[in-house]
Write a protein that holds these residues in place. Structure first.
Motif: not given
Length: 380
Positions: A159-180
């Protein structure tokens, strides 16, 4: 409803916001900020599943996406979803989940006979066993197919619906801990377009629930200030509940955002999940490390937990994991877990350090015994 193994204070859960949920037909209570795994542990539920082949008991082993044990069947009907990690499932009001790969129940599982018969069922035995006699295959195929797999896929339209999104960036950071967060802030201050992907609901990573300091400030204050600075910048996107799952050619990263999975009822104008395809000029991998367990007999049974996970449940979720513990380590990190367990009321029966000398306490024996405080009270 009570939570007998919940500590009276501590953690980053919201104790003013209790949440009722159901697991295996029994109603329990947790708090906002819990995962299903932490809420079950707070209620004293340690047996949460069975292994795929031999149906051996399984308990909570980790506190993150690397969890191999508690794979649960989420919800019922058309929204049912199998093989959901309890450590990644954010608790919400009215959540319904059940154990899978067991019958009639996870505690009394008829399939556990396979564990008793394991000497007769070595790896790969089925490749030859089920080839004869050829004319019988269609007679018992349905039985094998019924026993195969873990959970059960829903048989009604989604019953749910889903989306897809395209994005561009200069820097992608994977991880939102202290280092990220530090990397994202440095990139944003340099004028870069930044996207931060954090798989859990909260940024902060290893700092959550700790008394750590950064400079002369509490780590929690540093996280809040950094997030406020990043959120105020128009060229920074903070994606929580978003797991980066694939790193492809040309710095293309695939990520899954769980937009409304944490809500009892999803708004009609929002998707359940969103698929991101992010093309970045530079990618910062700040996702942390996965702890490796120690190999010993029966280390797959409930009662074995990674030291980092024990620390997380005690500090971040305010859960007392038991009454007694033995801590084994070959590095300094497990000492923080041992201290967290001790302060939560768990008696440390022994702390085993595989190194010839520990820099933290100056112990020279491989195995030594704790009294629950820092210091050696006798070797074992």
């Amino acid at each position: 409803m009570t939570q007998p193994w919940r500590l009276a204070s501590g953690g980053v859960i919201d104790r003013s916001h209790p949440l009722a949920f159901e697991y295996d037909g029994t109603r329990y209570e947790g708090y906002a900020g819990d995962t299903l795994a932490s809420a079950l542990l707070a209620n004293g539920v340690h047996l949460v599943g069975r292994s795929f082949k031999y149906h051996r008991p399984r308990g909570v082993y980790s506190a993150g996406a690397e969890e191999p044990g508690p794979l649960v069947q989420l919800a019922r009907g058309a929204r049912s979803e199998p093989n959901t990690r309890a450590t990644m499932l954010e608790l919400y009001e009215g959540l319904v989940a059940s154990s899978q790969n067991c019958w009639p129940s996870v505690r009394f599982d008829a399939g556990a006979i396979a564990d008793v018969m394991s000497p007769l069922l070595p790896a790969g035995f089925y490749y030859k066993t089920f080839m004869w006699p050829p004319t019988w295959w269609l007679r018992y195929e349905h039985v094998i197919r019924h026993a195969a797999g873990m959970g059960r896929a829903p048989d009604a339209p989604d019953p749910d619906h889903y989306e897809h999104q395209y994005a561009h960036c200069d820097v992608l950071v994977i991880g939102g801990g202290p280092a990220g967060l530090a990397a994202a802030r440095a990139a944003a201050r340099a004028g870069a377009r930044v996207i931060v992907c954090q798989q859990s609901a909260r940024h902060g990573g290893s700092l959550l629930g700790t008394d750590a300091t950064i400079g002369d400030r509490r780590a929690s204050d540093w996280v809040d200030e950094t997030l406020a600075e990043l959120a105020a910048r128009p060229d920074v996107a903070l994606l929580s509940r978003t797991t980066a799952f694939g790193y492809y050619d040309g710095n293309l990263v695939g990520a899954l955002e769980r937009v409304t999975d944490h809500l009892p009822a999803a708004p009609v104008d929002l998707p359940r999940q969103r698929m991101w395809m992010i093309r970045a000029k530079a990618v910062v991998l700040a996702s942390g490390a996965i702890e490796r367990g120690v190999a010993y007999a029966n280390n797959d049974l409930p009662g074995t937990m990674l030291a980092g996970a024990a620390f997380t449940y005690a500090r971040r979720y305010g859960v007392r994991l038991g009454t007694r513990a033995v801590v084994f380590t070959n590095n300094d990190v497990a000492y923080a877990a041992a201290l967290a367990l001790s302060e939560s009321g768990v008696a440390i029966e022994a702390h085993v350090d595989a190194r010839s000398e520990s820099r933290l306490v100056g112990a020279t024996r491989t195995t030594w015994r704790w009294s629950g405080a820092w210091g050696r009270t006798g070797s074992s």
